[in-house]
Design a protein around this motif. Structure first.
Motif, PDB file in Angstrom:
ATOM      1  N   MET A 103     -16.600  -3.661 -22.445  1.00 10.71           N
ATOM      2  CA  MET A 103     -15.718  -4.229 -23.430  1.00 10.71           C
ATOM      3  C   MET A 103     -16.537  -5.165 -24.325  1.00 10.71           C
ATOM      4  SD  MET A 103     -12.286  -6.478 -22.909  1.00 10.71           S
ATOM      5  CE  MET A 103     -11.433  -5.099 -22.233  1.00 10.71           C
ATOM      6  N   ASN A 104     -16.223  -5.150 -25.603  1.00 10.77           N
ATOM      7  CA  ASN A 104     -16.943  -5.967 -26.562  1.00 10.77           C
ATOM      8  C   ASN A 104     -16.266  -7.333 -26.683  1.00 10.77           C
ATOM      9  OD1 ASN A 104     -18.785  -6.664 -28.423  1.00 10.77           O
ATOM     10  ND2 ASN A 104     -18.031  -5.322 -30.041  1.00 10.77           N
ATOM     11  N   ILE A 105     -16.928  -8.371 -26.193  1.00 13.18           N
ATOM     12  CA  ILE A 105     -16.374  -9.726 -26.206  1.00 13.18           C
ATOM     13  C   ILE A 105     -17.330 -10.620 -26.985  1.00 13.18           C
ATOM     14  CG2 ILE A 105     -15.658 -11.670 -24.790  1.00 13.18           C
ATOM     15  CD1 ILE A 105     -15.126  -9.700 -22.548  1.00 13.18           C
ATOM     16  N   SER A 106     -16.800 -11.330 -27.986  1.00  9.87           N
ATOM     17  CA  SER A 106     -17.638 -12.180 -28.829  1.00  9.87           C
ATOM     18  C   SER A 106     -18.127 -13.407 -28.060  1.00  9.87           C
ATOM     19  CB  SER A 106     -16.863 -12.618 -30.067  1.00  9.87           C
ATOM     20  OG  SER A 106     -15.893 -13.575 -29.717  1.00  9.87           O
ATOM     21  N   ARG A 107     -19.058 -14.119 -28.659  1.00  7.28           N
ATOM     22  CA  ARG A 107     -19.625 -15.306 -28.035  1.00  7.28           C
ATOM     23  C   ARG A 107     -18.574 -16.397 -27.845  1.00  7.28           C
ATOM     24  NH1 ARG A 107     -25.072 -17.250 -30.517  1.00  7.28           N
ATOM     25  NH2 ARG A 107     -25.588 -15.256 -29.597  1.00  7.28           N
ATOM     26  N   CYS A 108     -17.722 -16.595 -28.850  1.00 11.80           N
ATOM     27  CA  CYS A 108     -16.665 -17.610 -28.741  1.00 11.80           C
ATOM     28  C   CYS A 108     -15.651 -17.229 -27.672  1.00 11.80           C
ATOM     29  CB  CYS A 108     -15.974 -17.800 -30.083  1.00 11.80           C
ATOM     30  SG  CYS A 108     -17.020 -18.591 -31.309  1.00 11.80           S
ATOM     31  N   GLU A 109     -15.327 -15.941 -27.582  1.00 16.95           N
ATOM     32  CA  GLU A 109     -14.409 -15.487 -26.540  1.00 16.95           C
ATOM     33  C   GLU A 109     -15.019 -15.702 -25.163  1.00 16.95           C
ATOM     34  OE1 GLU A 109     -12.166 -11.936 -29.052  1.00 16.95           O
ATOM     35  OE2 GLU A 109     -13.809 -11.447 -27.701  1.00 16.95           O
ATOM     36  N   GLN A 110     -16.318 -15.439 -25.034  1.00 16.49           N
ATOM     37  CA  GLN A 110     -17.008 -15.674 -23.764  1.00 16.49           C
ATOM     38  C   GLN A 110     -16.943 -17.147 -23.374  1.00 16.49           C
ATOM     39  OE1 GLN A 110     -18.790 -14.036 -21.334  1.00 16.49           O
ATOM     40  NE2 GLN A 110     -18.111 -12.088 -22.157  1.00 16.49           N
ATOM     41  N   ARG A 111     -17.140 -18.031 -24.364  1.00 12.77           N
ATOM     42  CA  ARG A 111     -17.118 -19.468 -24.104  1.00 12.77           C
ATOM     43  C   ARG A 111     -15.748 -19.899 -23.577  1.00 12.77           C
ATOM     44  NH1 ARG A 111     -19.108 -21.267 -28.907  1.00 12.77           N
ATOM     45  NH2 ARG A 111     -21.163 -20.766 -28.151  1.00 12.77           N
TER      46      ARG A 111
ATOM     47  N   ASP B 208     -13.509 -24.636 -29.715  1.00  8.20           N
ATOM     48  CA  ASP B 208     -13.820 -23.248 -30.066  1.00  8.20           C
ATOM     49  C   ASP B 208     -12.624 -22.322 -29.915  1.00  8.20           C
ATOM     50  OD1 ASP B 208     -16.392 -23.959 -30.591  1.00  8.20           O
ATOM     51  OD2 ASP B 208     -17.193 -23.292 -28.672  1.00  8.20           O
ATOM     52  N   CYS B 209     -11.600 -22.746 -29.242  1.00  6.82           N
ATOM     53  CA  CYS B 209     -10.438 -21.884 -28.988  1.00  6.82           C
ATOM     54  C   CYS B 209      -9.458 -22.004 -30.158  1.00  6.82           C
ATOM     55  CB  CYS B 209      -9.760 -22.268 -27.678  1.00  6.82           C
ATOM     56  SG  CYS B 209      -8.429 -21.146 -27.231  1.00  6.82           S
ATOM     57  N   THR B 210      -9.527 -21.047 -31.078  1.00  8.27           N
ATOM     58  CA  THR B 210      -8.623 -21.021 -32.219  1.00  8.27           C
ATOM     59  C   THR B 210      -7.490 -20.036 -31.942  1.00  8.27           C
ATOM     60  OG1 THR B 210      -9.866 -19.259 -33.289  1.00  8.27           O
ATOM     61  CG2 THR B 210     -10.525 -21.533 -33.801  1.00  8.27           C
ATOM     62  N   LEU B 211      -6.519 -20.023 -32.823  1.00  8.12           N
ATOM     63  CA  LEU B 211      -5.399 -19.096 -32.678  1.00  8.12           C
ATOM     64  C   LEU B 211      -5.874 -17.645 -32.755  1.00  8.12           C
ATOM     65  CD1 LEU B 211      -2.365 -18.981 -32.264  1.00  8.12           C
ATOM     66  CD2 LEU B 211      -2.078 -19.084 -34.739  1.00  8.12           C
ATOM     67  N   GLU B 212      -6.873 -17.374 -33.582  1.00  3.85           N
ATOM     68  CA  GLU B 212      -7.400 -16.010 -33.700  1.00  3.85           C
ATOM     69  C   GLU B 212      -8.094 -15.559 -32.417  1.00  3.85           C
ATOM     70  OE1 GLU B 212      -8.152 -18.439 -36.061  1.00  3.85           O
ATOM     71  OE2 GLU B 212      -6.550 -17.770 -37.401  1.00  3.85           O
ATOM     72  N   ILE B 213      -8.882 -16.444 -31.826  1.00  2.60           N
ATOM     73  CA  ILE B 213      -9.572 -16.105 -30.576  1.00  2.60           C
ATOM     74  C   ILE B 213      -8.556 -15.928 -29.461  1.00  2.60           C
ATOM     75  CG2 ILE B 213     -11.122 -17.020 -28.807  1.00  2.60           C
ATOM     76  CD1 ILE B 213     -12.824 -18.114 -31.076  1.00  2.60           C
ATOM     77  N   PHE B 214      -7.575 -16.809 -29.407  1.00  2.00           N
ATOM     78  CA  PHE B 214      -6.527 -16.697 -28.401  1.00  2.00           C
ATOM     79  C   PHE B 214      -5.780 -15.369 -28.545  1.00  2.00           C
ATOM     80  CE2 PHE B 214      -1.975 -17.298 -27.533  1.00  2.00           C
ATOM     81  CZ  PHE B 214      -2.034 -17.470 -26.160  1.00  2.00           C
ATOM     82  N   SER B 215      -5.444 -14.998 -29.773  1.00  5.83           N
ATOM     83  CA  SER B 215      -4.741 -13.734 -30.003  1.00  5.83           C
ATOM     84  C   SER B 215      -5.590 -12.546 -29.569  1.00  5.83           C
ATOM     85  CB  SER B 215      -4.376 -13.593 -31.477  1.00  5.83           C
ATOM     86  OG  SER B 215      -3.502 -14.609 -31.869  1.00  5.83           O
ATOM     87  N   SER B 216      -6.890 -12.621 -29.830  1.00 12.46           N
ATOM     88  CA  SER B 216      -7.795 -11.552 -29.418  1.00 12.46           C
ATOM     89  C   SER B 216      -7.863 -11.439 -27.897  1.00 12.46           C
ATOM     90  CB  SER B 216      -9.181 -11.818 -29.995  1.00 12.46           C
ATOM     91  OG  SER B 216     -10.094 -10.876 -29.540  1.00 12.46           O
ATOM     92  N   LEU B 217      -7.931 -12.581 -27.209  1.00 19.48           N
ATOM     93  CA  LEU B 217      -7.965 -12.564 -25.742  1.00 19.48           C
ATOM     94  C   LEU B 217      -6.664 -12.010 -25.169  1.00 19.48           C
ATOM     95  CD1 LEU B 217      -9.678 -16.000 -25.042  1.00 19.48           C
ATOM     96  CD2 LEU B 217     -10.678 -13.729 -24.762  1.00 19.48           C
ATOM     97  N   ARG B 218      -5.544 -12.362 -25.788  1.00 16.72           N
ATOM     98  CA  ARG B 218      -4.246 -11.840 -25.336  1.00 16.72           C
ATOM     99  C   ARG B 218      -4.150 -10.338 -25.566  1.00 16.72           C
ATOM    100  NH1 ARG B 218       0.959 -14.591 -27.560  1.00 16.72           N
ATOM    101  NH2 ARG B 218       1.792 -12.573 -27.009  1.00 16.72           N
ATOM    102  N   ARG B 219      -4.609  -9.895 -26.742  1.00 12.25           N
ATOM    103  CA  ARG B 219      -4.554  -8.466 -27.085  1.00 12.25           C
ATOM    104  C   ARG B 219      -5.388  -7.646 -26.108  1.00 12.25           C
ATOM    105  NH1 ARG B 219      -7.331  -8.432 -31.527  1.00 12.25           N
ATOM    106  NH2 ARG B 219      -5.902  -9.908 -32.488  1.00 12.25           N
ATOM    107  N   LYS B 220      -6.521  -8.195 -25.674  1.00 13.98           N
ATOM    108  CA  LYS B 220      -7.399  -7.514 -24.722  1.00 13.98           C
ATOM    109  C   LYS B 220      -6.943  -7.710 -23.281  1.00 13.98           C
ATOM    110  CE  LYS B 220     -11.412  -8.022 -27.697  1.00 13.98           C
ATOM    111  NZ  LYS B 220     -12.727  -8.656 -27.870  1.00 13.98           N
TER     112      LYS B 220
END
Length: 85
Positions: free
Chosen positions: A1-9, A45-57
């Protein structure tokens, strides 16, 4: 799975006992998220966009309207990280 650096953090913080608090509008949509570390600090580092991406995945989940925590899939997806102190 492709996870960005901010998502990893964010996933690392959650794997170590952190959680994400959210606020909803009157219509039920999430409009604000705050990621807390286990010590009680806020991760910027946890923005609404990153949170939405983590939820979607499906890497984070909430049970019974509690704060969001890392899911089993998230635990399996997070990469190990060296302690850079």
């Amino acid at each position: 799975m492709n996870i960005s650096r901010c998502e990893q953090r964010v996933l690392h913080v959650l794997a170590q006992g952190g959680f994400i608090r959210h606020q909803r509008t009157d219509s039920g949509r999430i409009f604000e998220v705050l990621c807390f570390t286990r010590e009680g600090h806020i991760l910027t580092d946890c923005t609404l966009e990153i949170f939405s991406s983590l939820r979607r995945k499906r890497l984070v989940e909430s049970k019974a309207s509690s704060p969001y925590r890392i899911s089993d899939k998230g635990r399996r997806s997070v990469r190990s990280q060296l302690d850079n102190r």
